[in-house]
Write a protein that holds these residues in place. Sequence first.
Motif, PDB file in Angstrom:
ATOM      1  N   ILE A 307       0.841  -1.202   0.000  1.00 21.04           N
ATOM      2  CA  ILE A 307       0.000   0.000   0.000  1.00 21.04           C
ATOM      3  C   ILE A 307       0.873   1.247   0.000  1.00 21.04           C
ATOM      4  CG2 ILE A 307      -1.738   1.277   1.283  1.00 21.04           C
ATOM      5  CD1 ILE A 307      -2.812  -1.267   0.016  1.00 21.04           C
ATOM      6  N   PHE A 308       1.952   1.214   0.775  1.00 22.88           N
ATOM      7  CA  PHE A 308       2.865   2.357   0.840  1.00 22.88           C
ATOM      8  C   PHE A 308       3.450   2.652  -0.547  1.00 22.88           C
ATOM      9  CE2 PHE A 308       7.076   4.208   1.454  1.00 22.88           C
ATOM     10  CZ  PHE A 308       6.807   5.260   2.311  1.00 22.88           C
ATOM     11  N   ILE A 309       3.872   1.617  -1.269  1.00 24.35           N
ATOM     12  CA  ILE A 309       4.429   1.799  -2.614  1.00 24.35           C
ATOM     13  C   ILE A 309       3.378   2.392  -3.546  1.00 24.35           C
ATOM     14  CG2 ILE A 309       5.362   0.617  -4.643  1.00 24.35           C
ATOM     15  CD1 ILE A 309       7.359   0.694  -2.432  1.00 24.35           C
ATOM     16  N   ALA A 310       2.159   1.862  -3.494  1.00 26.80           N
ATOM     17  CA  ALA A 310       1.092   2.349  -4.377  1.00 26.80           C
ATOM     18  C   ALA A 310       0.799   3.825  -4.127  1.00 26.80           C
ATOM     19  CB  ALA A 310      -0.167   1.507  -4.181  1.00 26.80           C
ATOM     20  N   MET A 311       0.678   4.209  -2.863  1.00 23.52           N
ATOM     21  CA  MET A 311       0.386   5.608  -2.543  1.00 23.52           C
ATOM     22  C   MET A 311       1.535   6.524  -2.963  1.00 23.52           C
ATOM     23  SD  MET A 311      -1.449   5.154   1.194  1.00 23.52           S
ATOM     24  CE  MET A 311      -1.749   6.909   1.369  1.00 23.52           C
ATOM     25  N   LYS A 312       2.751   6.052  -2.790  1.00 20.79           N
ATOM     26  CA  LYS A 312       3.922   6.841  -3.163  1.00 20.79           C
ATOM     27  C   LYS A 312       3.935   7.148  -4.652  1.00 20.79           C
ATOM     28  CE  LYS A 312       8.998   6.710  -2.893  1.00 20.79           C
ATOM     29  NZ  LYS A 312      10.164   5.885  -2.456  1.00 20.79           N
ATOM     30  N   HIS A 313       3.325   6.248  -5.448  1.00 23.11           N
ATOM     31  CA  HIS A 313       3.322   6.424  -6.897  1.00 23.11           C
ATOM     32  C   HIS A 313       1.983   6.956  -7.414  1.00 23.11           C
ATOM     33  CE1 HIS A 313       6.998   4.025  -6.571  1.00 23.11           C
ATOM     34  NE2 HIS A 313       7.308   4.513  -7.769  1.00 23.11           N
ATOM     35  N   GLY A 314       1.213   7.550  -6.521  1.00 21.82           N
ATOM     36  CA  GLY A 314       0.045   8.285  -6.954  1.00 21.82           C
ATOM     37  C   GLY A 314      -1.220   7.473  -7.138  1.00 21.82           C
ATOM     38  N   TRP A 315      -1.238   6.219  -6.683  1.00 21.79           N
ATOM     39  CA  TRP A 315      -2.452   5.420  -6.788  1.00 21.79           C
ATOM     40  C   TRP A 315      -3.448   5.898  -5.731  1.00 21.79           C
ATOM     41  CZ3 TRP A 315      -2.576  -0.155  -8.781  1.00 21.79           C
ATOM     42  CH2 TRP A 315      -1.674  -0.304  -9.836  1.00 21.79           C
ATOM     43  N   LEU A 316      -4.703   5.997  -6.117  1.00 23.91           N
ATOM     44  CA  LEU A 316      -5.743   6.414  -5.187  1.00 23.91           C
ATOM     45  C   LEU A 316      -6.144   5.213  -4.332  1.00 23.91           C
ATOM     46  CD1 LEU A 316      -7.738   8.557  -4.188  1.00 23.91           C
ATOM     47  CD2 LEU A 316      -9.320   7.796  -5.983  1.00 23.91           C
ATOM     48  N   ILE A 317      -5.949   5.315  -3.029  1.00 21.21           N
ATOM     49  CA  ILE A 317      -6.211   4.223  -2.088  1.00 21.21           C
ATOM     50  C   ILE A 317      -7.312   4.642  -1.123  1.00 21.21           C
ATOM     51  CG2 ILE A 317      -5.254   2.756  -0.285  1.00 21.21           C
ATOM     52  CD1 ILE A 317      -4.068   2.196  -3.035  1.00 21.21           C
ATOM     53  N   GLU A 318      -8.380   3.862  -1.088  1.00 19.78           N
ATOM     54  CA  GLU A 318      -9.480   4.108  -0.164  1.00 19.78           C
ATOM     55  C   GLU A 318      -9.597   2.931   0.799  1.00 19.78           C
ATOM     56  OE1 GLU A 318     -14.364   4.433  -0.144  1.00 19.78           O
ATOM     57  OE2 GLU A 318     -13.273   4.525  -2.054  1.00 19.78           O
ATOM     58  N   PRO A 319      -9.166   3.076   2.064  1.00 16.20           N
ATOM     59  CA  PRO A 319      -9.255   1.965   3.020  1.00 16.20           C
ATOM     60  C   PRO A 319     -10.708   1.587   3.313  1.00 16.20           C
ATOM     61  CG  PRO A 319      -7.797   3.694   3.821  1.00 16.20           C
ATOM     62  CD  PRO A 319      -8.550   4.263   2.659  1.00 16.20           C
ATOM     63  N   ILE A 320     -10.963   0.294   3.383  1.00 18.92           N
ATOM     64  CA  ILE A 320     -12.285  -0.213   3.739  1.00 18.92           C
ATOM     65  C   ILE A 320     -12.255  -0.814   5.147  1.00 18.92           C
ATOM     66  CG2 ILE A 320     -14.084  -1.876   3.134  1.00 18.92           C
ATOM     67  CD1 ILE A 320     -13.156  -1.605   0.211  1.00 18.92           C
ATOM     68  N   GLU A 321     -11.216  -1.552   5.430  1.00 18.09           N
ATOM     69  CA  GLU A 321     -10.996  -2.136   6.757  1.00 18.09           C
ATOM     70  C   GLU A 321      -9.539  -2.560   6.829  1.00 18.09           C
ATOM     71  OE1 GLU A 321     -12.793  -6.045   7.373  1.00 18.09           O
ATOM     72  OE2 GLU A 321     -13.263  -6.132   5.229  1.00 18.09           O
ATOM     73  N   ALA A 322      -9.098  -3.024   7.996  1.00 20.76           N
ATOM     74  CA  ALA A 322      -7.703  -3.444   8.141  1.00 20.76           C
ATOM     75  C   ALA A 322      -7.590  -4.484   9.242  1.00 20.76           C
ATOM     76  CB  ALA A 322      -6.807  -2.245   8.440  1.00 20.76           C
ATOM     77  N   ILE A 323      -6.497  -5.212   9.198  1.00 24.21           N
ATOM     78  CA  ILE A 323      -6.104  -6.115  10.274  1.00 24.21           C
ATOM     79  C   ILE A 323      -4.736  -5.652  10.754  1.00 24.21           C
ATOM     80  CG2 ILE A 323      -5.413  -8.466  10.869  1.00 24.21           C
ATOM     81  CD1 ILE A 323      -7.404  -9.437   8.728  1.00 24.21           C
ATOM     82  N   GLN A 324      -4.636  -5.271  12.005  1.00 22.19           N
ATOM     83  CA  GLN A 324      -3.368  -4.798  12.565  1.00 22.19           C
ATOM     84  C   GLN A 324      -2.799  -5.854  13.495  1.00 22.19           C
ATOM     85  OE1 GLN A 324      -3.555  -1.186  14.899  1.00 22.19           O
ATOM     86  NE2 GLN A 324      -1.329  -0.926  14.921  1.00 22.19           N
ATOM     87  N   PHE A 325      -1.530  -6.179  13.288  1.00 22.14           N
ATOM     88  CA  PHE A 325      -0.860  -7.173  14.110  1.00 22.14           C
ATOM     89  C   PHE A 325      -0.167  -6.498  15.287  1.00 22.14           C
ATOM     90  CE2 PHE A 325      -0.544  -8.680   9.625  1.00 22.14           C
ATOM     91  CZ  PHE A 325      -1.483  -9.689   9.726  1.00 22.14           C
TER      92      PHE A 325
END
Length: 547
Positions: A307-325
Amino acid sequence: MRPQPWSPKPVPTLWMDYVTGHGVTDTGNRVKATPGDRRQNPNLADKLNLAATLGVSRIMFTGDVPKSEGGKRHWLLVKTPMWIPGKHWLGAWQSVTGRFEHAQTQQKIDVKIAAEWFGDLDLTPDEARQAWAITAQALQRADEKATMFLSPTATGANLWALSLPRNVDPIHVEEDIAAELRSTSGQHHVEHLVAGPDLIDHDDVLPLVQPTQYLNNFAYVDGRFMYAAVCNELGIGPARRLNRAGAFELLETQPYARARYHVRFTVPQGWNHIGILPVKAPSSTSRWIYPNRPGAMHETWADSAEIFIAMKHGWLIEPIEAIQFTNVTLGKKANGDIGEVKTRPLDTFAERMIRTRELVMNHPEIPDTVRGAVASALRAIVLQTIGGFHSPGRASTVVVESALDVPPQYQDTLQQHGDVFSYKIPTPSINDRTRQFYHPEFSTQIWGRARARLLSAPAANKHKAGVLTLDPSTVLGVFGDAVYTTEIPAWSLPTEQGGGDDGKVGRLRLQGALVDGNYKFPVTIDQRDRLRARAEKAGLSKVGGTL
């Protein structure tokens, strides 16, 4: 539940060429299986008979073992007079296991393939035996309790149990989360990016390269011991689910968190490069696509590193949910105080494997072929250990001589193979033993990090490495941590040639190149793989004078 190491008994082994039946025992005695009447080469029963005479309990085949592809009958699914087949493990040709028991003496013999450990290297039985012994000795240098098991997976699982820090209790994630991790996570990024028959058939996957008749250069780059390089400070259980708001906040405030996100993404307008985020292919449980068409919208799960790479390259990211360890535990800090420290469930395991590999690669007295085989074995241990975290077990195959011998509950898996039949017993449920090593939260994080590093990776000499640094029109395809291009990336060269490869693990480095020639353009994966083999054989011998 902390995993408990264990000590298996040594397994007397016969190392044997599959075709000729020539072999060598653990003690160095050279033997040969005798073919039956009117046969030039011994069959499987002949080889089992020799093993029984020698008193060994395992045959390890080298040489030209059939790959059982294209609908061909598997080489284990044959009649073996006086030998009763047990529960075979069939699947990837390198990791098959055949189990047999003598009808009269009840002697049991396993049949394995040396390639499970040593890859596709063309080894003689004696070279494989030497590589096995050196691998065992090298692992014992890392931990005196280390030993070789029946498979790289079991060997690595035991090494992990031996290496686990005392202050880390690898708490499992909840069962529903574990199941979701397994169902939403793939392994390698695999794509052929040339327009043609092997381009993934999907409207949102566009080729990067249009084929011509010939190309002048071909480069094969891959990561050095990549998985071992991305095992640091993994998150563990318990995991917690985050809703849309919680996922958005985590992404905004802790971009490096040990987490996995369910997102809706949009490929930016003007994008003309490789896809970044994996999406499960329609109507498939194991195939993944990487959308790269500008404007394409999809939902998927991905690791925070991706996700970090995608956002860095301008991809539009909309979080829906997450799992945090969980990524902190109680332990001793650098100043000696007790407090919260980063979780390190695999750091020691990876560090030991890295040191072991360096010991082998720098040992002057090991023959080159055997050194390569040992390096392959260490790589197999790391790869399969991580894959083992993802799986509760695997299905087995039973061979019978009559369809009447198939239990009713397995009749729907019945298959005929010439004059024998087989049926499958599904993957067993997780038990107390296998649960100790069932950690899909580890494998998903490692695979996600490796996919991210393929795209964007650190390098020496202030280079920036990875596929996304390349001219997209030169990228023929990727496979795991391997990159195939029509130009040699400057960052893939050794530092003494001005490149970014300083010899550290995890570096994307040039494995071989074909330069200044006329090579048939690799429209298909098979053609590309043939060029890869030629490039690997050529190595770097002609590269220095071309840049």
